[in-house]
Design a protein around this motif. Structure first.
Motif, PDB file in Angstrom:
ATOM      1  N   UNK A  42     -54.909  22.425 -27.793  1.00  0.00           N
ATOM      2  CA  UNK A  42     -55.434  23.498 -26.933  1.00  0.00           C
ATOM      3  C   UNK A  42     -54.581  23.625 -25.678  1.00  0.00           C
ATOM      4  N   UNK A  43     -54.198  22.492 -25.087  1.00  0.00           N
ATOM      5  CA  UNK A  43     -53.352  22.513 -23.897  1.00  0.00           C
ATOM      6  C   UNK A  43     -51.998  23.142 -24.218  1.00  0.00           C
ATOM      7  N   UNK A  44     -51.416  22.795 -25.360  1.00  0.00           N
ATOM      8  CA  UNK A  44     -50.117  23.347 -25.749  1.00  0.00           C
ATOM      9  C   UNK A  44     -50.189  24.862 -25.893  1.00  0.00           C
ATOM     10  N   UNK A  45     -51.239  25.351 -26.518  1.00  0.00           N
ATOM     11  CA  UNK A  45     -51.359  26.797 -26.725  1.00  0.00           C
ATOM     12  C   UNK A  45     -51.658  27.517 -25.409  1.00  0.00           C
ATOM     13  N   UNK A  46     -52.453  26.905 -24.560  1.00  0.00           N
ATOM     14  CA  UNK A  46     -52.721  27.507 -23.252  1.00  0.00           C
ATOM     15  C   UNK A  46     -51.451  27.546 -22.410  1.00  0.00           C
ATOM     16  N   UNK A  47     -50.649  26.478 -22.464  1.00  0.00           N
ATOM     17  CA  UNK A  47     -49.407  26.450 -21.702  1.00  0.00           C
ATOM     18  C   UNK A  47     -48.444  27.533 -22.191  1.00  0.00           C
ATOM     19  N   UNK A  48     -48.369  27.728 -23.502  1.00  0.00           N
ATOM     20  CA  UNK A  48     -47.511  28.786 -24.037  1.00  0.00           C
ATOM     21  C   UNK A  48     -47.964  30.157 -23.546  1.00  0.00           C
ATOM     22  N   UNK A  49     -49.275  30.363 -23.520  1.00  0.00           N
ATOM     23  CA  UNK A  49     -49.789  31.637 -23.022  1.00  0.00           C
ATOM     24  C   UNK A  49     -49.469  31.803 -21.539  1.00  0.00           C
ATOM     25  N   UNK A  50     -49.526  30.705 -20.800  1.00  0.00           N
ATOM     26  CA  UNK A  50     -49.213  30.744 -19.375  1.00  0.00           C
ATOM     27  C   UNK A  50     -47.751  31.101 -19.143  1.00  0.00           C
ATOM     28  N   UNK A  51     -46.854  30.637 -20.010  1.00  0.00           N
ATOM     29  CA  UNK A  51     -45.444  31.017 -19.905  1.00  0.00           C
ATOM     30  C   UNK A  51     -45.288  32.526 -20.065  1.00  0.00           C
ATOM     31  N   UNK A  52     -45.964  33.106 -21.034  1.00  0.00           N
ATOM     32  CA  UNK A  52     -45.860  34.554 -21.260  1.00  0.00           C
ATOM     33  C   UNK A  52     -46.373  35.333 -20.060  1.00  0.00           C
ATOM     34  N   UNK A  76     -40.611  34.465 -24.889  1.00  0.00           N
ATOM     35  CA  UNK A  76     -41.231  33.982 -26.119  1.00  0.00           C
ATOM     36  C   UNK A  76     -40.557  32.714 -26.602  1.00  0.00           C
ATOM     37  N   UNK A  77     -39.242  32.569 -26.371  1.00  0.00           N
ATOM     38  CA  UNK A  77     -38.538  31.347 -26.750  1.00  0.00           C
ATOM     39  C   UNK A  77     -38.969  30.194 -25.845  1.00  0.00           C
ATOM     40  N   UNK A  78     -39.045  30.450 -24.546  1.00  0.00           N
ATOM     41  CA  UNK A  78     -39.497  29.416 -23.612  1.00  0.00           C
ATOM     42  C   UNK A  78     -40.919  28.976 -23.973  1.00  0.00           C
ATOM     43  N   UNK A  79     -41.790  29.937 -24.235  1.00  0.00           N
ATOM     44  CA  UNK A  79     -43.170  29.612 -24.603  1.00  0.00           C
ATOM     45  C   UNK A  79     -43.207  28.791 -25.881  1.00  0.00           C
ATOM     46  N   UNK A  80     -42.379  29.150 -26.859  1.00  0.00           N
ATOM     47  CA  UNK A  80     -42.356  28.415 -28.120  1.00  0.00           C
ATOM     48  C   UNK A  80     -41.896  26.985 -27.945  1.00  0.00           C
TER      49      UNK A  80
END
Length: 314
Positions: free
Chosen positions: A221-231, A199-203
């Motif tokens: 949108x890209x930033x939020x998708x990338x965070x979801x991809x990290x999770x 969650x820290x990496x995604x943030x």
């Protein structure tokens, strides 16, 4: 290489230092507990794909809304049904063009976001090997039929390009050169070992991409998708069961649980304020942003738990 270094090696782990900031680890642990509760739900033994599909649709709609392209969930479902398309995961929809004729002007972006979220699982291997190339591919998936082809997946120019979009009112981004250098640094962090929670990496990924706005259009949108991809890729939410962006819409708002006299911790900021804190607020801003991100994931897990309960009653 050991993916969980310890002792002196931690001094070379910047993400671990971020996770050690006051209150961050506790917020991350709380979010992790909420996700673990979701993952134990009995309905996931047989119907996890249905939960992933619903969560992806809800998250995509919420992400587009945060970008200023708001369409109701009911309207989105109706359009997908009328177009004889399925929701995320159907190659006929995720690979096809975005229809634009005679529809709500916000809908093409929402549909592009649905398409992108439907393909995150396919993008995970590329993300783990080469995050920067994966980001370009994500922008192509999102923007096809919405943006001119010459803008898809390409870094924004400092001058002569389209008007820079700033739906969160964060102010001017860094120059293209500085953004490229910082993006290279972020890429190096992502492929290096770290003890930091997912969650820290995604943030950090999410916040940096909001700050850098590498494409100039639809970067949120890209930033939020990338965070979801990290999770997904780091195993916290491997089946993409949480509608993370629904949590971003709710966290810090009046419907979100806020501190009380019995629980006097600092309130969680809403999405725009938390993003502004990350970009402009130094270490305190990073803490505020990561607390918001953890709270958003916690709320998203609760939302998906409600989806599981609805399926179990059906």
């Amino acid at each position: 290489m050991n993916s969980r270094p310890s002792g002196p090696v931690l001094t070379d782990d910047p993400l671990a230092r971020v996770a050690a900031l006051p209150g961050v680890r506790e917020a991350a642990d709380s979010a992790r507990a909420a996700v673990d509760t979701l993952l134990r739900h009995r309905v996931l033994r047989r119907q996890s794909a249905e939960v992933t599909t619903e969560a992806s649709l809800r998250a995509a709609r919420a992400s587009a809304s945060l970008e200023g392209h708001d369409v109701s969930l009911d309207l989105l479902r109706q359009h997908l049904q009328d177009a004889n398309n399925d929701i995320p995961g159907d190659p006929a929809f995720t690979s096809g063009p975005v229809p634009t004729s005679g529809i709500d002007p916000a809908l093409p972006v929402v549909l592009g976001t649905v398409r992108l979220y439907g393909e995150l699982g396919i993008l995970a291997p590329a993300w783990e090997r080469a995050p920067r190339q994966a980001l370009a591919r994500m922008h192509v998936l999102l923007g096809r039929g919405v943006l001119p082809d010459e803008l898809l997946g390409r870094p924004r120019p400092d001058a002569g390009g389209p008007d820079l979009m700033d739906p969160l009112r964060l102010g001017p981004p860094p120059s293209t050169m500085e953004a490229s250098v910082r993006l290279d640094g972020l890429t190096r962090l992502l492929v290096a070992p770290t003890t930091a929670p997912a969650i820290v990496v995604a943030g950090v990924v999410h916040g940096e991409l909001l700050a850098l706005r590498p494409f100039g259009v639809l970067d949120g949108v890209i930033a939020r998708a990338a965070a979801r991809l990290v999770l997904v890729s780091r195993g916290l939410d491997p089946k993409a069961l949480t509608a993370t962006d629904v949590g971003h819409l709710e966290a810090g708002g009046p419907e979100s649980d806020q501190p009380t006299d019995e629980s006097p911790a600092a309130p969680v900021l809403d999405y725009r304020a938390a993003a502004d804190a990350y970009v402009h607020g130094g270490a305190a801003g990073v803490i505020a942003w990561l607390r918001h991100s953890a709270r958003a994931l916690e709320l998203a897990a609760r939302d998906s738990l409600a989806i599981c309960e609805a399926l179990s009653r059906a």
